[in-house]
Write an enzyme that holds these catalytic residues in place. Structure first.
Site, mmCIF file in Angstrom:
data_model
loop_
_atom_site.group_PDB
_atom_site.id
_atom_site.type_symbol
_atom_site.label_atom_id
_atom_site.label_comp_id
_atom_site.label_asym_id
_atom_site.label_seq_id
_atom_site.Cartn_x
_atom_site.Cartn_y
_atom_site.Cartn_z
ATOM 1 N N GLY A 29 0.838 -1.200 0.000
ATOM 2 C CA GLY A 29 0.000 0.000 0.000
ATOM 3 C C GLY A 29 0.864 1.237 0.000
ATOM 4 O O GLY A 29 2.097 1.164 0.085
ATOM 5 N N ASP A 83 2.963 -2.921 8.273
ATOM 6 C CA ASP A 83 1.983 -2.876 7.183
ATOM 7 C C ASP A 83 0.968 -1.766 7.434
ATOM 8 O O ASP A 83 0.782 -1.346 8.585
ATOM 9 C CB ASP A 83 1.272 -4.243 7.079
ATOM 10 C CG ASP A 83 0.635 -4.473 5.719
ATOM 11 O OD1 ASP A 83 0.569 -3.542 4.902
ATOM 12 O OD2 ASP A 83 0.201 -5.618 5.469
ATOM 13 N N ALA A 85 -3.134 -0.204 6.880
ATOM 14 C CA ALA A 85 -4.478 -0.736 7.109
ATOM 15 C C ALA A 85 -5.497 0.235 6.535
ATOM 16 O O ALA A 85 -5.208 1.424 6.346
ATOM 17 C CB ALA A 85 -4.736 -0.920 8.603
ATOM 18 N N GLU A 105 -0.751 -10.713 3.070
ATOM 19 C CA GLU A 105 -0.537 -9.863 4.257
ATOM 20 C C GLU A 105 -0.889 -10.620 5.532
ATOM 21 O O GLU A 105 -0.171 -10.531 6.537
ATOM 22 C CB GLU A 105 -1.391 -8.599 4.154
ATOM 23 C CG GLU A 105 -0.879 -7.614 3.101
ATOM 24 C CD GLU A 105 -1.799 -6.434 2.864
ATOM 25 O OE1 GLU A 105 -1.303 -5.385 2.446
ATOM 26 O OE2 GLU A 105 -3.018 -6.570 3.069
ATOM 27 N N LYS A 123 -7.572 6.661 9.786
ATOM 28 C CA LYS A 123 -7.909 5.226 9.686
ATOM 29 C C LYS A 123 -8.448 4.664 11.012
ATOM 30 O O LYS A 123 -8.962 3.557 11.042
ATOM 31 C CB LYS A 123 -6.669 4.421 9.270
ATOM 32 C CG LYS A 123 -6.012 4.871 7.961
ATOM 33 C CD LYS A 123 -6.789 4.424 6.761
ATOM 34 C CE LYS A 123 -6.128 4.763 5.439
ATOM 35 N NZ LYS A 123 -5.075 3.891 5.043
HETATM 36 C C1 5RP Z 1 -3.345 -3.662 0.942
HETATM 37 C C2 5RP Z 1 -3.693 -3.129 2.283
HETATM 38 C C3 5RP Z 1 -3.160 -1.785 2.614
HETATM 39 O O1 5RP Z 1 -2.334 -1.899 3.727
HETATM 40 C C4 5RP Z 1 -4.309 -0.867 2.915
HETATM 41 O O2 5RP Z 1 -5.151 -0.833 1.780
HETATM 42 C C5 5RP Z 1 -3.820 0.539 3.253
HETATM 43 O O3 5RP Z 1 -3.260 1.125 2.118
HETATM 44 P P1 5RP Z 1 -2.746 2.616 2.128
HETATM 45 O O4 5RP Z 1 -1.548 2.653 3.008
HETATM 46 O O5 5RP Z 1 -2.428 2.894 0.680
HETATM 47 O O6 5RP Z 1 -3.863 3.485 2.634
HETATM 48 O O7 5RP Z 1 -4.348 -3.729 3.078
HETATM 49 O O8 5RP Z 1 -3.974 -4.885 0.719
#
Ligand code: 5RP
Length: 230
Positions: A29, A83, A85, A105, A123
């Site tokens: 992401g 990661d 979210a 993931e 978020k």
């Molecule tokens: C990918 C995900 C990403 O971590 C989630 O969509 C968040 O993305 P971003 O940092 O672009 O907002 O789960 O499958």
């Protein structure tokens, strides 16, 4: 402060959790991309880490920037996963999969001693579900799987459109070769019950509810960094 700056701030804070010699899970992401960029700078300066990417997209970025990669076959136990979210609740239950990488993931997070989530503070939500829940499904029996998901949701008083994710005119295909149904159920009062119900459906490969995986959430806002832990 713009969204990109907040993502960079959260990613920079996550770097303080990374130690020399660590085996890392590397998320997917736009926020995880910022983490990879900062990690690559530290690697150039001599930090010795090895990473398992959670998507082909992340793998490509790591290769381009010189972050050493391995696989879960070679390195089945990881020290730390970083990661992003799509939603985070106060217990650090997550919705993930907005980027379509939820299966890898979740496998990578589950193989890690610790998962640290990085995001901007928008978020953080009281209850999950405003963001449509991604459900990764096998191509075979798509219509039957869709009906089974609707029935499972209905048994939990949830309803709403299940939308096949598209890329232009074609269905979006995950790195595992599956499809994604985005479930707009709205607020999900019992995430554990929904997780169990979805896992009981044969055509469901995985879903984007991450329960009991994240231990730390680093949330960046205009007033600074907020760190939540379980
Ligand atoms: C990918 C995900 C990403 O971590 C989630 O969509 C968040 O993305 P971003 O940092 O672009 O907002 O789960 O499958």
């Amino acid at each position: 402060m713009d969204a990109k700056t907040l993502k960079i701030k959260a990613a920079a804070e996550a770097l303080t959790y990374v130690e020399d010699g660590m085996r890392l899970g590397i998320g997917t992401g736009s926020t995880a991309d910022e983490f990879v960029r900062l990690l690559a700078v530290r690697v150039k300066d001599g930090l010795d880490v090895i990473g398992v990417p959670t998507s082909e997209r992340t793998a490509a970025l790591c290769r381009e920037l010189g972050v050493r990669l391995t696989t879960l076959e070679e390195t089945p136990e990881l020290d730390l996963t970083i990661d992003g979210a799509d939603e985070v609740d106060p217990e650090l239950t997550l919705i993930k999969g907005g980027g379509g990488a939820l299966l890898r993931e979740k496998i990578v997070a589950a193989a890690s001693k610790r998962m640290v989530v990085i995001a901007d503070e928008t978020k953080l939500v009281e209850a999950l579900g405003a963001f449509p829940l991604p459900v990764e499904v096998n191509r075979f029996g798509l219509a039957a799987t869709k009906i089974a998901i609707e029935r499972a949701a209905s048994s939990l008083d949830l309803s709403g459109p299940l939308t096949l994710r598209m890329t232009g005119a074609e269905p979006f295909v995950t790195d595992g070769g599956h499809l994604i149904l985005d479930a707009s159920f709205g607020r999900i009062p019992d995430t554990r019950a929904l997780s169990l119900a979805l896992h009981a459906i044969p055509g469901v490969v995985e879903h984007g509810l991450f329960l009991d995986l994240a231990r730390v959430a680093i949330l960046a806002g205009a007033d600074g960094i907020r760190t939540l832990t379980t």
